[in-house]
Design a protein around this motif. Sequence first.
Motif, PDB file in Angstrom:
ATOM      1  N   GLY A  21       9.906   8.874 -35.458  1.00 41.94           N
ATOM      2  CA  GLY A  21      11.352   8.684 -35.543  1.00 41.94           C
ATOM      3  C   GLY A  21      12.076   9.906 -36.067  1.00 41.94           C
ATOM      4  O   GLY A  21      13.117  10.288 -35.539  1.00 41.94           O
ATOM      5  N   ASP A  22      11.514  10.534 -37.094  1.00 38.81           N
ATOM      6  CA  ASP A  22      12.134  11.741 -37.650  1.00 38.81           C
ATOM      7  C   ASP A  22      12.186  12.862 -36.615  1.00 38.81           C
ATOM      8  O   ASP A  22      13.180  13.588 -36.512  1.00 38.81           O
ATOM      9  N   TYR A  23      11.120  13.004 -35.855  1.00 41.98           N
ATOM     10  CA  TYR A  23      11.056  14.067 -34.839  1.00 41.98           C
ATOM     11  C   TYR A  23      12.107  13.823 -33.739  1.00 41.98           C
ATOM     12  O   TYR A  23      12.840  14.741 -33.357  1.00 41.98           O
ATOM     13  N   LEU A  24      12.179  12.590 -33.256  1.00 42.37           N
ATOM     14  CA  LEU A  24      13.129  12.272 -32.195  1.00 42.37           C
ATOM     15  C   LEU A  24      14.571  12.374 -32.685  1.00 42.37           C
ATOM     16  O   LEU A  24      15.456  12.841 -31.961  1.00 42.37           O
ATOM     17  N   THR A  25      14.800  11.928 -33.917  1.00 39.77           N
ATOM     18  CA  THR A  25      16.152  12.022 -34.491  1.00 39.77           C
ATOM     19  C   THR A  25      16.574  13.479 -34.633  1.00 39.77           C
ATOM     20  O   THR A  25      17.732  13.832 -34.358  1.00 39.77           O
ATOM     21  N   ALA A  26      15.646  14.336 -35.036  1.00 40.54           N
ATOM     22  CA  ALA A  26      15.947  15.768 -35.161  1.00 40.54           C
ATOM     23  C   ALA A  26      16.279  16.387 -33.803  1.00 40.54           C
ATOM     24  O   ALA A  26      17.003  17.386 -33.737  1.00 40.54           O
ATOM     25  N   LYS A  27      15.773  15.784 -32.748  1.00 37.72           N
ATOM     26  CA  LYS A  27      16.075  16.249 -31.390  1.00 37.72           C
ATOM     27  C   LYS A  27      17.403  15.689 -30.873  1.00 37.72           C
ATOM     28  O   LYS A  27      17.810  15.981 -29.754  1.00 37.72           O
ATOM     29  N   GLY A  28      18.052  14.880 -31.704  1.00 43.07           N
ATOM     30  CA  GLY A  28      19.371  14.365 -31.335  1.00 43.07           C
ATOM     31  C   GLY A  28      19.370  13.013 -30.664  1.00 43.07           C
ATOM     32  O   GLY A  28      20.376  12.598 -30.084  1.00 43.07           O
TER      33      GLY A  28
END
Length: 224
Positions: A18-25
């Motif tokens: 989730g953190d990775y995808l959120t950082a990708k916007g």
Amino acid sequence: MLRILIAEDHLDIAENIGDYLTAKGHQVDFAYDGAMAVSLAQTQTFDAIVMDIMMPKLDGLKATAQIRQGQQAQVPILMLTAKDRLDDKLNGFDSGADDYILKPFAIAELYARLLAHIRKAQNGYHSVMVVNGLELDQKNKTARFNGQPLKLNPTTFKILTLLCKNHPNLVDKAELEFQLWGDLLPENDVLRSHIYNLRKSLAGCADHFKIQSKHGQGYQLVFI
């Protein structure tokens, strides 16, 4: 911005993805068991689902099979598992998964595979959606009912598309607002005005179908 459901009962794995995808916007929602994943997929619209196999209440194989029978039958589903036998992989694909990635994995690879399947799904998506005589041309953004053109603006066309995709289920008001404006919601209840305009545009079809509202919940397309 994509909306992705992560169905994973291991909190640390779910949070890392989730953190990775959120950082990708991207927008991320979570389900911590298979039953919750099915429920969310039946009431909300996702661009892709990351599905763990070993989960409580309903395992990922059964959850995927149920999602494939619902309104989001074409949503890309990528399975996560520690099982690496060929039979396990075949069972995953048989349940309806589009891809299969083994734990432990590199999140960058997971993300690349997600994007690849989402692009494939979007390119392969039928340009014309037909529901009980109501035709929506996604490429040209035009609509017809029993061959007669309907006058819709881009926003009302998108609302009608979302209602058709989820028919006969009710679409939550919050879900409609998110699909229209993302996290930048207007201050006033603008959605109500767009629904009013959509109903005006569909007035000539009132004997055949209508947009029904449930106070405080959302809207659904109902054929008469």
